[in-house]
Design a protein around this motif. Sequence first.
Motif, short mmCIF file in Angstrom:
data_model
loop_
_atom_site.label_atom_id
_atom_site.label_comp_id
_atom_site.label_asym_id
_atom_site.label_seq_id
_atom_site.Cartn_x
_atom_site.Cartn_y
_atom_site.Cartn_z
N GLY A 157 61.97 10.28 -53.16
CA GLY A 157 61.13 9.09 -53.32
C GLY A 157 61.66 7.93 -52.49
O GLY A 157 60.90 7.27 -51.77
N ALA A 158 62.95 7.70 -52.57
CA ALA A 158 63.54 6.57 -51.84
C ALA A 158 63.39 6.77 -50.33
O ALA A 158 63.06 5.84 -49.60
N LEU A 159 63.60 7.99 -49.87
CA LEU A 159 63.48 8.26 -48.44
C LEU A 159 62.05 8.03 -47.95
O LEU A 159 61.83 7.43 -46.90
N VAL A 160 61.10 8.55 -48.73
CA VAL A 160 59.70 8.37 -48.35
C VAL A 160 59.38 6.89 -48.21
O VAL A 160 58.74 6.45 -47.26
N GLU A 161 59.90 6.11 -49.17
CA GLU A 161 59.62 4.67 -49.11
C GLU A 161 60.29 4.05 -47.89
O GLU A 161 59.66 3.32 -47.13
N ARG A 162 61.57 4.34 -47.71
CA ARG A 162 62.31 3.70 -46.61
C ARG A 162 61.80 4.10 -45.24
O ARG A 162 61.67 3.29 -44.33
N LEU A 163 61.54 5.41 -45.08
CA LEU A 163 61.22 5.90 -43.74
C LEU A 163 59.75 5.73 -43.39
O LEU A 163 59.40 5.57 -42.24
N ILE A 164 58.88 5.82 -44.41
CA ILE A 164 57.46 5.81 -44.08
C ILE A 164 56.77 4.53 -44.56
O ILE A 164 56.21 3.78 -43.77
N LEU A 165 56.86 4.28 -45.87
CA LEU A 165 56.02 3.21 -46.39
C LEU A 165 56.54 1.82 -46.08
O LEU A 165 55.77 0.87 -46.01
#
Lengths: 267, 294
Positions: free
Chosen positions: B76-84
């Motif tokens: 979840g954290a990666l998706v937020e940091r890298l994409i959103l």
Amino acid sequence: MSAILEVNNLEVLYNNIILVLKGLSLKVEKGSIVALLGSNGAGKSTTLKAISGFLPLEDGAITDGTIQFLGEELTRLSPHKIVKKGVFQIMEGRRVFEDLTVEENLICGAYTQKKRSKMIKDMDKCFAYFPILKKRYKRLAGYLSGGEQQMLVISRALLATPTLMMLDEPSMGLAPLLVEEIFEIIRQINENEGTTILLVEQNARMALEISNYGYIMENGRIVLDGPVDVLMGDRDVQEFYLGMGHGNEQTSYRNVKHYKRRKRWLS
Amino acid sequence: MDIFLQLISSGFLVGGIYALIALGFVLIYKATNIINFATGEFMMIGAYIFYSLMVYLELSPFVGFPLVIVCAALLGALVERLILRHMLGQPNISIIMVTIGLSSILLGLAEMIWGSSFRSFPPLFPRKPIILGEIVLRSNLFYGFVMAMVVVAVFLIVFKYAKVGVAMRATANDQVAAFSMGINVKTMFTISWAFGAIAASLGGIIIGNIGGVQPTLGHIGLKIFPIVILGGLDSIIGAVIGGFIVGIVENLAGGYLDPYFYGGVKDLAPFIVLLFILFIKPYGLFGTKEIERL
């Protein structure tokens, strides 16, 4: 007395096109109350936002100048880091967290405070300043009256135990009696907690009453500054900010001249 | 009457599990105003990771659960940091498209790694059904429900009382004001994505334990969506109650009406209820209406 905040030659640009601050400089001495006055659109709020790092949130940017707080440069820091350094801004228009209770709002104010015991002690201090908040403790902040919200917002700032507290229009939309109460408490906070205060106000009379030093800005620049008693004696300040007329100069011709004089003073 | 009680109670259990998955949507929406259409895929990935830990590494479930929680939080954290993070300030529709794209990517990745065949977990809970009077409850469903409720309760408590929970709600309420409190709003976004992913992946494990794991496990996420709308997109309590309503309605419709049709009423019924509730309460049962002071 030494300056804890020094703003030098600050230039702020909104949307890459609107120059709002055009080389603004000011100093805030430790332990003082400094008032920043000026008419609508002069750039007072922008000055505060520049100091607390909010400009990027509104498409604004500092294009030139420095902001030094206790010798540290603030211009490139993000807002939450600036709060940690001890600069806390109370935003215009009473931005309470409406869906949170009074208690939770206060907890947010103490967000940077690590020790729970200190927070509880500070909360008691707030209730001493604003007893009404204790009664409203569990109520949603959105349902408080305007005055209570202003008290909550100031309490939130108190809980952050800042070195420099900046207030943007604390009198906005409040009844005159309440305004007086709020200003009295601001003065007490300065006196009892030793918090340095930078105050932006439309209500110049109120602001000057509690301040030690004043800056007057027009069009993104400081046009006049000085200790409050000097400012209060200034003819222009009296006329334009304190609303004191001078004798019987009310002929229409006088008004025209008055207008001219004002323009010269502003440019 | 027996049938009625039976349907109600198993609907209730299913509803509790739905509630947990719905929480996966709500936790993210509440803080960031983003509807994460990849929630179902978060579930699926969680279930697969758990499966791998159990079957390939032969770990005990007590090690497996915490590890899945860590992995989900990271995902979840990666998706937020890298994409959103890069989508901040973009129109909502673009952000939604990004999450839909993300769901396809996760689906594809899962097929690449685990293949598309159906797998089932080694037994996690005692197999003996739970018998309450005349009601018989499947053990997987019952223990899954208990687990889901524990997780939901933990999230509720964190949101209500923990400092980080209060800060997240503050961020949801007024981002600029949250910044002015010294709250790092971007960190709050990351945390809420991590929380959302944890809720979804634990839900995925429970669902996977009941019905087995395959890459399309995430399609149940679409079924959860009416729950989230029903309860109000930003209300945790709403997600829980919406979950129960949908679980029970679905089970009753399935039990009483499906025999008269070719089936499918079970899946349709929650949407009909949703429509009626939205007629009466456009923000959902517990959605935030702006507070207006008079």
